[in-house]
Design an enzyme around this catalytic site. Structure first.
Site, PDB file in Angstrom:
ATOM      1  N   ASP A   1     -10.983   2.699   4.158  1.00 50.03           N
ATOM      2  CA  ASP A   1     -11.278   1.267   4.043  1.00 50.03           C
ATOM      3  C   ASP A   1     -12.774   1.028   3.867  1.00 50.03           C
ATOM      4  O   ASP A   1     -13.199  -0.072   3.508  1.00 50.03           O
ATOM      5  CB  ASP A   1     -10.778   0.505   5.273  1.00 50.03           C
ATOM      6  CG  ASP A   1      -9.528  -0.322   4.985  1.00 50.03           C
ATOM      7  OD1 ASP A   1      -9.183  -0.473   3.792  1.00 50.03           O
ATOM      8  OD2 ASP A   1      -8.909  -0.821   5.931  1.00 50.03           O
TER       9      ASP A   1
ATOM     10  N   GLN B   1      -4.919  -1.582   9.819  1.00 53.09           N
ATOM     11  CA  GLN B   1      -4.768  -2.851   9.127  1.00 53.09           C
ATOM     12  C   GLN B   1      -5.344  -3.995   9.959  1.00 53.09           C
ATOM     13  O   GLN B   1      -5.024  -4.153  11.135  1.00 53.09           O
ATOM     14  CB  GLN B   1      -3.280  -3.112   8.836  1.00 53.09           C
ATOM     15  CG  GLN B   1      -3.003  -4.391   8.071  1.00 53.09           C
ATOM     16  CD  GLN B   1      -3.558  -4.344   6.654  1.00 53.09           C
ATOM     17  OE1 GLN B   1      -3.452  -3.360   5.949  1.00 53.09           O
ATOM     18  NE2 GLN B   1      -4.163  -5.445   6.223  1.00 53.09           N
TER      19      GLN B   1
ATOM     20  N   LYS C   1       0.829  -1.204   0.000  1.00 55.12           N
ATOM     21  CA  LYS C   1       0.000   0.000   0.000  1.00 55.12           C
ATOM     22  C   LYS C   1       0.867   1.261   0.000  1.00 55.12           C
ATOM     23  O   LYS C   1       0.591   2.215  -0.735  1.00 55.12           O
ATOM     24  CB  LYS C   1      -0.945  -0.009   1.205  1.00 55.12           C
ATOM     25  CG  LYS C   1      -2.043  -1.052   1.094  1.00 55.12           C
ATOM     26  CD  LYS C   1      -2.798  -1.238   2.393  1.00 55.12           C
ATOM     27  CE  LYS C   1      -3.838  -2.344   2.267  1.00 55.12           C
ATOM     28  NZ  LYS C   1      -4.540  -2.637   3.523  1.00 55.12           N
TER      29      LYS C   1
END
Length: 300
Positions: A118, A95, A51
């Site tokens: 997200d 995460q 990422k």
């Protein structure tokens, strides 16, 4: 026809690079993403590294914030509060998965939905369900982008979604049943939405017969080769979200990656199909980049 997610993702990265360069040329700052990583899970470490690399490629500033696996839930909540109030941060992610002692829902619920790139906060999920402008989780956004780029209409089509996760199954079902005018900002909406959606899962009876009625099958079950050729009607579109590691002594690594679809036998039947790897996977990270730019624009 094989849907080349790798190529589409590369094209979108080029588009993002141009958009961000244009912002900089106007004297504006670049979007900024923060990634919070807890512990040292090897898969998570790899995902985060990919990422951050992708951000650098398109001109998005990125910051990694690391904690050891024994961090307290309150410390993590304090960090989220700080990021929510940091005007230099346009979006951030925590995460997943998190260590067992941390309440995942409590963490996600604490994130400002406007910075939730997200797309996992209850606010963003609820806004997606209601057809309001929202940030949608990366994989469903990537799937919808693939359909748009390959001009695969969903209007009036029967879509069967296999899997009911909060990350893929539920949100993609919601997206494809929406009216087209309720599309995501920055996405092609032509003929997307207005689908009749059936959601199947591990308790569904006679899955094969349901799949045979589908114009589009989206599989996110985490079960290797679950969808076979006998389950797919000729010309159907098959989107394989699954990625499974199976033993393969012939491979130098001792294993190989396969999807939830028996690609070898389904591909000759399907009208469109995504491979594994190289299909939906590359779209997930690029969709995160799109979400970051979206959050930046909405905040500025």
């Amino acid at each position: 026809m094989i849907i080349d997610g790798k190529q589409i993702a590369q094209t979108i990265r080029g588009e993002l690079r141009e958009q961000i360069a244009a912002l900089r040329a106007e004297g504006k700052r670049a979007p900024k993403l923060a990634v919070v990583l807890v512990g040292h899970n090897p898969a998570s470490e790899t995902y985060v590294a990919n990422k951050l690399k992708a951000c650098a490629e398109v001109g998005i500033e990125a910051e990694r914030i690391s904690y050891d696996e024994y961090v307290t839930e309150q410390t993590l909540l304090n960090e989220i509060h700080r990021l929510n109030n940091d005007d230099s941060i346009d979006g951030f992610i925590v995460q997943l998965p998190l260590p067992a002692h941390i309440n995942e829902l409590a963490i996600l619920s604490a994130i400002d939905y406007r910075k939730d790139v997200d797309g996992l906060t209850p606010e963003n999920v609820g806004r997606t369900v209601q057809g309001l402008p929202s940030i949608v989780s990366a994989t469903p956004r990537g799937i919808r982008e693939l359909l748009a780029r390959y001009h695969i209409a969903t209007e009036g089509k029967h879509v069967v979604v296999i899997g009911r996760s909060n990350i893929v199954g539920k949100p993609i079902a919601m997206l494809l049943m929406q009216r087209p005018y309720l599309s995501l900002p920055g996405m092609s909406a032509a003929s997307l939405g207005d689908a009749t959606v059936t959601v199947c899962h591990s308790k569904t009876q006679d899955l094969a017969s349901i799949c045979r009625t589908a114009d589009i099958i989206i599989v996110a079950a985490g079960s290797p080769n679950l969808v076979t050729a006998s389950m797919v009607k000729p010309g159907a579109t098959v989107i394989d979200v699954g990625i499974n590691r199976i033993d393969d002594p012939a491979s130098p690594r001792g294993y190989r990656l396969v999807g939830d679809v028996d690609f070898e036998h389904v591909a000759p039947i399907a009208g469109f199909i995504t491979p594994v790897p190289g299909g939906v996977g590359p779209m997930t990270i690029v969709s995160l980049l799109q979400n970051t730019l979206q959050a930046y624009k909405q905040r500025n």
